[in-house]
Design a protein around this motif. Sequence first.
Motif, PDB file in Angstrom:
ATOM      1  N   PHE A  94     102.532  82.634 -49.544  1.00 57.11           N
ATOM      2  CA  PHE A  94     101.476  82.175 -48.661  1.00 57.11           C
ATOM      3  C   PHE A  94     100.844  83.348 -47.915  1.00 57.11           C
ATOM      4  O   PHE A  94     101.501  84.360 -47.633  1.00 57.11           O
ATOM      5  N   SER A  95      99.581  83.177 -47.574  1.00 56.93           N
ATOM      6  CA  SER A  95      98.848  84.202 -46.846  1.00 56.93           C
ATOM      7  C   SER A  95      99.309  84.260 -45.391  1.00 56.93           C
ATOM      8  O   SER A  95      99.933  83.331 -44.885  1.00 56.93           O
ATOM      9  N   THR A  96      98.955  85.354 -44.733  1.00 60.33           N
ATOM     10  CA  THR A  96      99.341  85.548 -43.339  1.00 60.33           C
ATOM     11  C   THR A  96      98.804  84.435 -42.448  1.00 60.33           C
ATOM     12  O   THR A  96      99.493  83.947 -41.549  1.00 60.33           O
ATOM     13  N   TRP A  97      97.551  84.011 -42.699  1.00 61.34           N
ATOM     14  CA  TRP A  97      96.959  82.973 -41.860  1.00 61.34           C
ATOM     15  C   TRP A  97      97.727  81.667 -41.986  1.00 61.34           C
ATOM     16  O   TRP A  97      97.883  80.926 -41.005  1.00 61.34           O
ATOM     17  N   PHE A  98      98.252  81.391 -43.204  1.00 59.94           N
ATOM     18  CA  PHE A  98      99.020  80.159 -43.404  1.00 59.94           C
ATOM     19  C   PHE A  98     100.319  80.207 -42.611  1.00 59.94           C
ATOM     20  O   PHE A  98     100.677  79.243 -41.922  1.00 59.94           O
ATOM     21  N   TRP A  99     101.025  81.343 -42.706  1.00 59.76           N
ATOM     22  CA  TRP A  99     102.278  81.481 -41.973  1.00 59.76           C
ATOM     23  C   TRP A  99     102.033  81.425 -40.468  1.00 59.76           C
ATOM     24  O   TRP A  99     102.865  80.910 -39.713  1.00 59.76           O
ATOM     25  N   SER A 100     100.906  81.958 -40.027  1.00 63.79           N
ATOM     26  CA  SER A 100     100.587  81.917 -38.594  1.00 63.79           C
ATOM     27  C   SER A 100     100.411  80.474 -38.133  1.00 63.79           C
ATOM     28  O   SER A 100     100.936  80.084 -37.078  1.00 63.79           O
ATOM     29  N   LEU A 101      99.693  79.681 -38.911  1.00 67.54           N
ATOM     30  CA  LEU A 101      99.493  78.275 -38.566  1.00 67.54           C
ATOM     31  C   LEU A 101     100.806  77.498 -38.653  1.00 67.54           C
ATOM     32  O   LEU A 101     101.095  76.640 -37.802  1.00 67.54           O
ATOM     33  N   VAL A 146     110.904  81.727 -36.780  1.00 69.16           N
ATOM     34  CA  VAL A 146     110.520  82.932 -36.045  1.00 69.16           C
ATOM     35  C   VAL A 146     111.098  84.167 -36.724  1.00 69.16           C
ATOM     36  O   VAL A 146     110.399  85.170 -36.949  1.00 69.16           O
ATOM     37  N   VAL A 147     112.383  84.111 -37.084  1.00 67.17           N
ATOM     38  CA  VAL A 147     113.020  85.247 -37.755  1.00 67.17           C
ATOM     39  C   VAL A 147     112.352  85.523 -39.093  1.00 67.17           C
ATOM     40  O   VAL A 147     112.090  86.677 -39.447  1.00 67.17           O
ATOM     41  N   HIS A 148     112.056  84.463 -39.847  1.00 65.82           N
ATOM     42  CA  HIS A 148     111.425  84.653 -41.158  1.00 65.82           C
ATOM     43  C   HIS A 148     110.035  85.274 -41.031  1.00 65.82           C
ATOM     44  O   HIS A 148     109.675  86.156 -41.816  1.00 65.82           O
ATOM     45  N   LEU A 149     109.259  84.817 -40.057  1.00 62.96           N
ATOM     46  CA  LEU A 149     107.919  85.370 -39.869  1.00 62.96           C
ATOM     47  C   LEU A 149     107.982  86.851 -39.509  1.00 62.96           C
ATOM     48  O   LEU A 149     107.133  87.636 -39.933  1.00 62.96           O
ATOM     49  N   LEU A 155     103.939  88.319 -39.292  1.00 60.88           N
ATOM     50  CA  LEU A 155     103.452  88.709 -37.978  1.00 60.88           C
ATOM     51  C   LEU A 155     103.292  90.227 -37.942  1.00 60.88           C
ATOM     52  O   LEU A 155     104.085  90.957 -38.554  1.00 60.88           O
ATOM     53  N   PRO A 156     102.272  90.721 -37.261  1.00 58.74           N
ATOM     54  CA  PRO A 156     102.003  92.169 -37.242  1.00 58.74           C
ATOM     55  C   PRO A 156     103.018  92.942 -36.396  1.00 58.74           C
ATOM     56  O   PRO A 156     102.786  93.216 -35.214  1.00 58.74           O
ATOM     57  N   VAL A 157     104.153  93.271 -36.998  1.00 54.71           N
ATOM     58  CA  VAL A 157     105.191  94.023 -36.296  1.00 54.71           C
ATOM     59  C   VAL A 157     105.550  95.256 -37.123  1.00 54.71           C
ATOM     60  O   VAL A 157     105.201  95.358 -38.302  1.00 54.71           O
ATOM     61  N   ALA A 165     114.873  91.998 -37.757  1.00 53.78           N
ATOM     62  CA  ALA A 165     114.774  90.546 -37.928  1.00 53.78           C
ATOM     63  C   ALA A 165     115.529  90.093 -39.160  1.00 53.78           C
ATOM     64  O   ALA A 165     116.120  89.006 -39.182  1.00 53.78           O
ATOM     65  N   GLY A 166     115.509  90.934 -40.206  1.00 56.17           N
ATOM     66  CA  GLY A 166     116.228  90.589 -41.424  1.00 56.17           C
ATOM     67  C   GLY A 166     117.715  90.439 -41.193  1.00 56.17           C
ATOM     68  O   GLY A 166     118.396  89.681 -41.904  1.00 56.17           O
ATOM     69  N   ARG A 167     118.223  91.134 -40.194  1.00 58.01           N
ATOM     70  CA  ARG A 167     119.653  91.041 -39.882  1.00 58.01           C
ATOM     71  C   ARG A 167     119.961  89.875 -38.945  1.00 58.01           C
ATOM     72  O   ARG A 167     121.135  89.555 -38.720  1.00 58.01           O
TER      73      ARG A 167
END
Length: 203
Positions: A94-101, A146-149, A155-157, A165-167
């Motif tokens: 999925f695109s970033t916008w989809f995950w954001s929504l 939240v962790v997955h994003l 998310l722009p991190v 986050a992966g851990r």
Amino acid sequence: MTATRSRPVGYAIWLIIASIAGWWAAFQLTIEKFALLENPDAQLSCNFSVVLQCGENLSSWQGSVFGFPNPIIGLTAWVAPIVVGVALLAGARFSTWFWSLFGLGITGAFVFVCWLISQSIYQLATLCPWCMVTWAVTIPTFFATVVHLLRSGALPVSSRVRTAAGRLMPWVPLASILAYAAIVVMAQLAGLDLLSEVARAIF
């Protein structure tokens, strides 16, 4: 890395399991609501005691915040995570916008559940069994999302945050247990003996 290994299989499976449980709880509450509408004095199957019951919650204004019964929200909203979970297992990206929504929707559900928890404990002084099922699956779903994003880069991190986050994903169950414990403490401090009421209903 292969496509199969890059899939968030664990997260996808959790979305499906949690959504089915949440949808079923919403379905049961909807049935109970219909019973109340037909007969306001109906003895609901989810009413175990003065404290552990769903009748008070369904009849209150908190049970219809948006002008219609809250369970209808669950019947429709829980379908989305099921679809996302199945799609992820199938290899969808999925695109970033989809995950954001999607993240915004899950966050909204979490905030709404937190508000309902506070209303149930401090205003209604009741603990709705099917509502607690919803709480139980919404909380870890929020943490896991939240962790997955963060770990997926939706998310722009920075890469360091993504790695950290992966851990964190293996710690989601512990975070959820701590959240459940906080609810129990809140209920106890409010004078609601949550553990004994649940044990009495089961045994």
